[in-house]
Design an enzyme around this catalytic site. Structure first.
Site, mmCIF file in Angstrom:
data_model
loop_
_atom_site.group_PDB
_atom_site.id
_atom_site.type_symbol
_atom_site.label_atom_id
_atom_site.label_comp_id
_atom_site.label_asym_id
_atom_site.label_seq_id
_atom_site.Cartn_x
_atom_site.Cartn_y
_atom_site.Cartn_z
ATOM 1 N N LYS A 130 0.839 -1.208 0.000
ATOM 2 C CA LYS A 130 0.000 0.000 0.000
ATOM 3 C C LYS A 130 0.872 1.256 0.000
ATOM 4 O O LYS A 130 0.609 2.215 -0.734
ATOM 5 C CB LYS A 130 -0.957 -0.017 1.206
ATOM 6 N N GLN B 233 -4.912 -1.466 9.182
ATOM 7 C CA GLN B 233 -4.830 -2.797 8.571
ATOM 8 C C GLN B 233 -5.475 -3.842 9.488
ATOM 9 O O GLN B 233 -5.208 -3.875 10.683
ATOM 10 C CB GLN B 233 -3.352 -3.139 8.290
ATOM 11 N N ASP C 110 -11.171 2.850 3.514
ATOM 12 C CA ASP C 110 -11.459 1.413 3.362
ATOM 13 C C ASP C 110 -12.944 1.169 3.075
ATOM 14 O O ASP C 110 -13.320 0.080 2.636
ATOM 15 C CB ASP C 110 -11.098 0.659 4.652
#
Ligand code: GUN
Length: 283
Positions: A52, A96, A119
């Site tokens: 990422k 995460q 997200d």
């Protein structure tokens, strides 16, 4: 013989488009930045976070990294999120998953400001998607839609079957296919006569988390098959939820694993960071 949907190439095309859009924002004096939080040292999560950050660098998004110890308390993590929510120099916040067991993931997801929820996991983002309002969409299902559109697959009117009903993939996938005018059925572990349902699909999206579960007996001749799964197969090889060797001869198009859906998730995260910067700047 199926055409292979090349997620690696399509994700590169998308990242190149985003790179141009970020450069355009930069020219207007707008920087785009993503806070990436990793708690503990789960090996898979460490690789995802590294990828990422690499994609941020490629597209011109500034990544600000927080690598926290496994023992970090929920309060400490929530207070970092509060600080980042308030920080005008941060456009997106990514925590995460999975988190260590002593931290409540739902509480963490809900603490991220919906304005920075790149997200797309916050209940407000999920609600916006379901009523068709502008907002952040979970990256993997958003990536599947891009794979279909850029491969010129007609979604309008198509029989779409989603296997799996997770909050991150199955449910938002169904919502997105409805938004694209598909006729959508969602199957799961309690579905009766699964094969009968999957065999109706013009577009079959598989996200069940079982290695090579779907073989040709589940697939209609000429179907488009999208494999969201990723599993280790032996030492080095990877496989998906679809038995590729069995399904490829009957499908008209298919995503490989690796190189199908996987690379799209990060490309769509970059797109969500761009969207966050637009929205926060009233654009
Ligand atoms: N863990 C596995 N997939 C994801 C994802 O898309 N986002 C985050 N934050 N964690 C994940």
């Amino acid at each position: 013989m199926a055409d292979i949907i090349d997620g690696k190439q399509i994700s590169l095309d998308i990242k190149d488009e985003i790179k141009d859009k970020i450069a355009w924002l930069n020219k207007k004096g707008i920087e785009v930045s993503l806070a990436v939080i990793l708690v503990g040292n789960d090996p898979a999560s460490t690789v995802y976070v590294k990828n990422k950050k690499k994609a941020c660098e490629y597209t011109g998004i500034k990544s600000v990294s927080y690598e926290l110890a496994e023992e970090t308390t929920e309060e400490e993590l929530l207070s970092l999120i509060d600080k980042l929510n308030e920080d005008n120099a941060i456009n997106g916040i990514l925590v995460q998953l999975p988190l260590p067991k002593h931290i409540n993931e739902d509480a963490v997801i809900k603490r991220i400001s919906p304005d920075k929820d790149v997200d797309g996991f916050h209940p407000e983002s999920v609600g916006r998607l379901s009523i068709g309002e502008r907002g952040f969409v979970s990256c993997t299902p958003a990536g599947v839609i891009q794979l279909l559109k850029r491969s010129k697959v007609e979604i309008t009117g198509a029989e779409c079957v989603v296997v799996g009903r997770s909050n991150i993939v199955g449910k938002p996938m169904a919502m997105l296919l409805i938004r694209e005018n598909g006729t959508v059925t969602v199957c799961h572990s309690k579905t009766k006569n699964l094969k009968e349902v999957t065999k109706r699909a013009d577009i079959l999206v598989v996200a069940i988390g079982k290695p090579e579960f779907i073989d040709s007996s589940y697939v209609k001749e000429g179907a488009v098959v999208i494999d969201v799964g990723i599993h280790r197969k032996g030492e080095k090889k990877l496989c998906g939820d679809v038995n590729y060797a069995s399904v490829e001869p009957v499908a008209s198009m298919i995503t490989p694993v690796p190189g199908g859906v996987g690379p799209m998730t990060i490309a769509m995260l970059m797109n969500n960071c761009y969207e966050a910067a637009l929205m926060q700047n009233g654009m």
